[in-house]
Design a protein around this motif. Sequence first.
Motif, PDB file in Angstrom:
ATOM      1  N   MET B   1       0.841  -1.217   0.000  1.00  0.00           N
ATOM      2  CA  MET B   1       0.000   0.000   0.000  1.00  0.00           C
ATOM      3  C   MET B   1       0.867   1.254   0.000  1.00  0.00           C
ATOM      4  SD  MET B   1      -3.368  -0.441   2.338  1.00  0.00           S
ATOM      5  CE  MET B   1      -3.132  -2.108   2.952  1.00  0.00           C
ATOM      6  N   HIS B   2       0.491   2.237  -0.772  1.00  0.00           N
ATOM      7  CA  HIS B   2       1.274   3.468  -0.828  1.00  0.00           C
ATOM      8  C   HIS B   2       0.589   4.575  -0.038  1.00  0.00           C
ATOM      9  CE1 HIS B   2       4.439   2.226  -3.433  1.00  0.00           C
ATOM     10  NE2 HIS B   2       3.574   1.681  -4.271  1.00  0.00           N
ATOM     11  N   ALA B   3       1.428   5.443   0.501  1.00  0.00           N
ATOM     12  CA  ALA B   3       0.915   6.505   1.371  1.00  0.00           C
ATOM     13  C   ALA B   3       0.024   7.473   0.600  1.00  0.00           C
ATOM     14  CB  ALA B   3       2.074   7.254   2.006  1.00  0.00           C
ATOM     15  N   GLU B   4       0.313   7.650  -0.710  1.00  0.00           N
ATOM     16  CA  GLU B   4      -0.430   8.681  -1.451  1.00  0.00           C
ATOM     17  C   GLU B   4      -1.763   8.193  -2.009  1.00  0.00           C
ATOM     18  OE1 GLU B   4       3.707   9.738  -3.309  1.00  0.00           O
ATOM     19  OE2 GLU B   4       3.141   8.122  -1.976  1.00  0.00           O
ATOM     20  N   GLU B   5      -1.983   6.881  -1.945  1.00  0.00           N
ATOM     21  CA  GLU B   5      -3.193   6.310  -2.521  1.00  0.00           C
ATOM     22  C   GLU B   5      -4.466   6.995  -1.999  1.00  0.00           C
ATOM     23  OE1 GLU B   5      -4.207   1.807  -2.626  1.00  0.00           O
ATOM     24  OE2 GLU B   5      -2.040   1.988  -2.475  1.00  0.00           O
ATOM     25  N   LYS B   6      -5.426   7.152  -2.883  1.00  0.00           N
ATOM     26  CA  LYS B   6      -6.720   7.707  -2.464  1.00  0.00           C
ATOM     27  C   LYS B   6      -7.542   6.579  -1.863  1.00  0.00           C
ATOM     28  CE  LYS B   6      -9.469  11.225  -2.257  1.00  0.00           C
ATOM     29  NZ  LYS B   6      -9.052  12.086  -1.138  1.00  0.00           N
ATOM     30  N   MET B   7      -7.977   6.764  -0.614  1.00  0.00           N
ATOM     31  CA  MET B   7      -8.646   5.661   0.075  1.00  0.00           C
ATOM     32  C   MET B   7     -10.158   5.890   0.146  1.00  0.00           C
ATOM     33  SD  MET B   7      -6.027   3.888   0.668  1.00  0.00           S
ATOM     34  CE  MET B   7      -6.576   2.556   1.718  1.00  0.00           C
ATOM     35  N   THR B   8     -10.873   4.760   0.251  1.00  0.00           N
ATOM     36  CA  THR B   8     -12.309   4.824   0.525  1.00  0.00           C
ATOM     37  C   THR B   8     -12.584   3.990   1.764  1.00  0.00           C
ATOM     38  OG1 THR B   8     -12.747   2.863  -0.759  1.00  0.00           O
ATOM     39  CG2 THR B   8     -12.850   4.956  -1.931  1.00  0.00           C
ATOM     40  N   TYR B   9     -13.825   4.029   2.218  1.00  0.00           N
ATOM     41  CA  TYR B   9     -14.188   3.242   3.391  1.00  0.00           C
ATOM     42  C   TYR B   9     -13.887   1.766   3.156  1.00  0.00           C
ATOM     43  CZ  TYR B   9     -16.942   1.266   7.183  1.00  0.00           C
ATOM     44  OH  TYR B   9     -17.331   0.558   8.291  1.00  0.00           O
ATOM     45  N   GLU B  10     -14.114   1.305   1.910  1.00  0.00           N
ATOM     46  CA  GLU B  10     -13.927  -0.109   1.608  1.00  0.00           C
ATOM     47  C   GLU B  10     -12.448  -0.490   1.591  1.00  0.00           C
ATOM     48  OE1 GLU B  10     -16.333   1.655   0.000  1.00  0.00           O
ATOM     49  OE2 GLU B  10     -17.887   0.595   1.153  1.00  0.00           O
ATOM     50  N   THR B  11     -11.586   0.385   1.067  1.00  0.00           N
ATOM     51  CA  THR B  11     -10.174   0.018   0.948  1.00  0.00           C
ATOM     52  C   THR B  11      -9.368   0.373   2.191  1.00  0.00           C
ATOM     53  OG1 THR B  11      -9.717   2.150  -0.070  1.00  0.00           O
ATOM     54  CG2 THR B  11     -10.131   0.306  -1.557  1.00  0.00           C
ATOM     55  N   TRP B  12      -9.994   1.067   3.106  1.00  0.00           N
ATOM     56  CA  TRP B  12      -9.282   1.498   4.329  1.00  0.00           C
ATOM     57  C   TRP B  12      -8.878   0.281   5.151  1.00  0.00           C
ATOM     58  CZ3 TRP B  12      -6.951   5.720   5.338  1.00  0.00           C
ATOM     59  CH2 TRP B  12      -6.727   6.164   6.635  1.00  0.00           C
ATOM     60  N   PRO B  13      -7.569   0.106   5.458  1.00  0.00           N
ATOM     61  CA  PRO B  13      -7.136  -1.103   6.174  1.00  0.00           C
ATOM     62  C   PRO B  13      -7.547  -1.093   7.648  1.00  0.00           C
ATOM     63  CG  PRO B  13      -5.301   0.377   5.867  1.00  0.00           C
ATOM     64  CD  PRO B  13      -6.446   0.998   5.150  1.00  0.00           C
ATOM     65  N   ALA B  14      -7.452  -2.263   8.267  1.00  0.00           N
ATOM     66  CA  ALA B  14      -7.866  -2.377   9.667  1.00  0.00           C
ATOM     67  C   ALA B  14      -6.942  -1.582  10.590  1.00  0.00           C
ATOM     68  CB  ALA B  14      -7.879  -3.847  10.080  1.00  0.00           C
ATOM     69  N   GLU B  15      -5.660  -1.561  10.246  1.00  0.00           N
ATOM     70  CA  GLU B  15      -4.720  -0.824  11.088  1.00  0.00           C
ATOM     71  C   GLU B  15      -3.999   0.223  10.252  1.00  0.00           C
ATOM     72  OE1 GLU B  15      -2.395  -4.018  12.838  1.00  0.00           O
ATOM     73  OE2 GLU B  15      -3.354  -3.610  14.755  1.00  0.00           O
ATOM     74  N   PRO B  16      -4.699   1.316   9.928  1.00  0.00           N
ATOM     75  CA  PRO B  16      -4.112   2.311   9.031  1.00  0.00           C
ATOM     76  C   PRO B  16      -2.831   2.939   9.600  1.00  0.00           C
ATOM     77  CG  PRO B  16      -6.122   3.139  10.038  1.00  0.00           C
ATOM     78  CD  PRO B  16      -6.033   1.700  10.391  1.00  0.00           C
ATOM     79  N   GLU B  17      -2.664   2.843  10.943  1.00  0.00           N
ATOM     80  CA  GLU B  17      -1.476   3.458  11.522  1.00  0.00           C
ATOM     81  C   GLU B  17      -0.218   2.628  11.284  1.00  0.00           C
ATOM     82  OE1 GLU B  17      -3.900   2.078  13.156  1.00  0.00           O
ATOM     83  OE2 GLU B  17      -3.164   0.820  14.783  1.00  0.00           O
ATOM     84  N   LYS B  18      -0.390   1.386  10.759  1.00  0.00           N
ATOM     85  CA  LYS B  18       0.776   0.528  10.550  1.00  0.00           C
ATOM     86  C   LYS B  18       0.776  -0.096   9.151  1.00  0.00           C
ATOM     87  CE  LYS B  18       0.045  -1.984  14.339  1.00  0.00           C
ATOM     88  NZ  LYS B  18       0.259  -2.979  15.404  1.00  0.00           N
ATOM     89  N   SER B  19       0.176   0.570   8.176  1.00  0.00           N
ATOM     90  CA  SER B  19      -0.025  -0.113   6.903  1.00  0.00           C
ATOM     91  C   SER B  19       1.081   0.140   5.880  1.00  0.00           C
ATOM     92  CB  SER B  19      -1.368   0.287   6.309  1.00  0.00           C
ATOM     93  OG  SER B  19      -1.396   1.682   6.206  1.00  0.00           O
ATOM     94  N   THR B  20       1.937   1.097   6.086  1.00  0.00           N
ATOM     95  CA  THR B  20       3.087   1.272   5.194  1.00  0.00           C
ATOM     96  C   THR B  20       4.355   1.147   6.035  1.00  0.00           C
ATOM     97  OG1 THR B  20       3.216   3.659   5.548  1.00  0.00           O
ATOM     98  CG2 THR B  20       1.823   2.912   3.744  1.00  0.00           C
ATOM     99  N   LEU B  21       5.502   1.007   5.359  1.00  0.00           N
ATOM    100  CA  LEU B  21       6.762   0.890   6.110  1.00  0.00           C
ATOM    101  C   LEU B  21       7.016   2.165   6.912  1.00  0.00           C
ATOM    102  CD1 LEU B  21       9.334  -0.639   6.829  1.00  0.00           C
ATOM    103  CD2 LEU B  21      10.423   0.403   4.844  1.00  0.00           C
ATOM    104  N   GLU B  22       6.766   3.323   6.267  1.00  0.00           N
ATOM    105  CA  GLU B  22       6.965   4.594   6.966  1.00  0.00           C
ATOM    106  C   GLU B  22       6.100   4.646   8.229  1.00  0.00           C
ATOM    107  OE1 GLU B  22       6.485   4.407   3.688  1.00  0.00           O
ATOM    108  OE2 GLU B  22       8.476   5.062   3.000  1.00  0.00           O
ATOM    109  N   ALA B  23       4.866   4.169   8.083  1.00  0.00           N
ATOM    110  CA  ALA B  23       3.952   4.200   9.222  1.00  0.00           C
ATOM    111  C   ALA B  23       4.422   3.270  10.326  1.00  0.00           C
ATOM    112  CB  ALA B  23       2.550   3.817   8.770  1.00  0.00           C
TER     113      ALA B  23
END
Lengths: 621, 208
Positions: B1-23
């Motif tokens: 998953m990329h940080a710049e991606e446009k998200m929707t309710y459906e694509t929003w991950p369960a743990e958005p705070e840990k979904s990329t390496l930077e995060a």
Amino acid sequence: MSTIAQKKGFGATVWDFLTTVDHKKIAILYLIAGGFFFLVGGLEAVFIRIQLAVPNNDFVSAGAFNEIITMHGTTMIFLAAMPLIFAFMNAVMPLQIGARDVAFPFVNALGFWLFFFGGIFLNLSWFLGGAPDAGWTSYASLALHSKGHGIDFYVLGLQISGIGTLIGGINFLVTIINMRAPGMTYMRMPLFTWTTFVASALILFAFPPLTVGLTLMMFDRLFGANFFDVTMGGNTVIWEHLFWIFGHPEVYILILPAFGIFSEIFSIFSRKRLFGYSSMVFATVLIGFLGFMVWAHHMFTTGLGPVANAIFAVATMAIGVPTGIKIFNWLFTMWGGSVKFTVPMYYAFGFIPSFVMGGVTGVMVATAAADYQYHDTYFVVAHFHYVIVGGVVLGILAGVHLWWPKMFGTMLSETLGKVTFWFFFIGFHLTFFIQHFLGLWGMPRRVFTYLPGQGFDTANMVSSIGAAFMSIGVLVMLYNIIMTSVKNVKVGNDPWEDGRTLEWSIPSPPPFYNFKQLPLVRGLDAYWIEKMDGKKGMTPAEPLGDIHMPNGSFIPFMIALGLFIAAFGAMYHVDKEAWALPVLIIGLLVTFGSMFVRSIKDDHGFHIHKEELQDEKGAKA
Amino acid sequence: MHAEEKMTYETWPAEPEKSTLEAKNKFLGFWLFLGGETVLFATLFATYLALKDKVPNTSQPLAKDLFELPLTFVATMLLLTSSITSVYAMYHMKNFAFKKMMLWLGLTVLLGLGFLGLEVYEFSHYVHEGHKFTSSAFGSAFYSLVGFHGGHVAFGLCWILTLMIRNSKRGLSLYNAPKFYVASLYWHFIDVVWVFIFTVVYLMGMVG
């Protein structure tokens, strides 16, 4: 990358380094700045030895002598040894775990600039009314009554550079935990990475007490607080505790990475796997843990009582056990190996007896009852120089020779390196061995001179001659560095031919993205395994793809610069200078303004595209 | 998953705070930073306990003369409640409900401001009673410990407000979700420290 840098003008190169967030360039900055402060601290040491060479000398005044010994200790620990160790951590650790950079490249740059401005601020004290003069430990009962701004320079300078170190430690921890290449389990990490990991954990827990101690001292001296003022209910022993709760782990923060460097060297040049790898890891962690339980052995004569002294004495001696494990593991690594005597191996050989001697006197001074005899004499000076010079400095010099080709793409001269080693090694023992006896004969430390006919004359002269030897060694090394850089003979991936870990599997110096494809790690000494299987390089763990890289930034420089400016304002505010308060405010505005800009401006970094990577030649991952 | 991606309710991950390496790095790095902060406050607590009631003469007030429970109790309630509201904010963040998250964060900020206001009032009250930063070691230690905490509260408020203003128009993304999360972690940490201050400084100050 270096060829591109040469094509750019001088100004562009400077700008590149001012804004870089690349761990390899930050490593070079740490190496240059740390090397510079090492020379400054060395010069101060030479002044000390000139002053003490003969009795009743008046080369420097008593007051200047206090400033010189204070600055020698402070500079060597905080501004030379720490950043030089950080240089290697930055240059090597991300490569050893197969990462493309550290976890927080921006914070990495910020850490360097904070250290740098803190160090400059501290050293400007020489030109602005006098350096700190209460010893590198700056005990409150002395420091509170020190005239002028010397102590304020110490407090504010160390505070700024200490923040830099703390965030550096967090950065390395996260890098090692989160960014290891596929297959690089904890128990496959090279020992230098392990020691970086443990030293970083020590930094994380040891620096906050220093931060608080320095803050309290700042409050007392600049803002009228009374933490250490006994007449107002304060307690001067609090400073001693806070300083040593930091100060003792600091010793291990310095020596553990040096142990790591030597572990790599013994293994590489014995062409053998490190003996007892697991026990080495265990010993490293145990030393780190015990390092927090022994701080009061610096305070045996403070009067904490026999129970406290006994507990801390036993805990201190316990550290001898894991350290002994390490010493034997290094010896057994060489045992039966095919040993190659290169310059790094010279240093490693010299290190073992030197450091063991420091360890033996360490157990002597850890004996609380006997310590009353050694305390504040040259015996203690001899002891800690045997562990710091015989351990940390030899480790740093060994690391410089070992990783110079990886950092700069060219080898230091082996012949000149050996000349440096012999001058430095002989000079070191000449300087400090005799100081054990000076101490036992009763010469107190931190005295600016002594009377003739007390039996100190010859020994002090011998010690000073040793210092001259060490200086020659350092000068030869500088010559070596200059000549090597001028000749600039390029070397390949694995210039020592026996490299075992991942950093030797990529070009020297590595491309700015380090690994074109992340390597697959199949065991301890990952690169060695592949070589033994007849392969030329690492097996990639991923297909060639776009690489995400961080953008450079000038903001770290500005954040640190702001604190540097603010420190002047805080310091001269006490003198009721009209300009001081505005300067303080402007400095803080620069810092917080830069942080604000950083936080509202999105910085997504950039991608190197697959096609560009395919076009590049020679950068095989 | 990329940080710049446009998200929707459906694509929003369960743990958005840990979904990329930077995060992930930010998440772990901040926990480690809080470890360092814990040692920092532990050191200040130790200093406070060593210097509690250490005053140069008997005319100066001691802990038992100064502290009043009703005031600090109200302050404690404000801060504890603000911790709960920030939990709600993170709950809505995880459900991609940006407006609700902003609402709860706004409440958090208001409660934090209330706490800071009470602290300022409290400090000025003590100064009038002769308990000053420069009047005794006790005063220096008290204002340093409680003031360091107050400074953390003020910094936290500025931080959360900056995040809210910066992101008010663009909603949640994997780039800013970890930022909100980490700020809320910081806020909880401040709250935990206050629980210790309430116990060690105020309750223990009242009884002995």
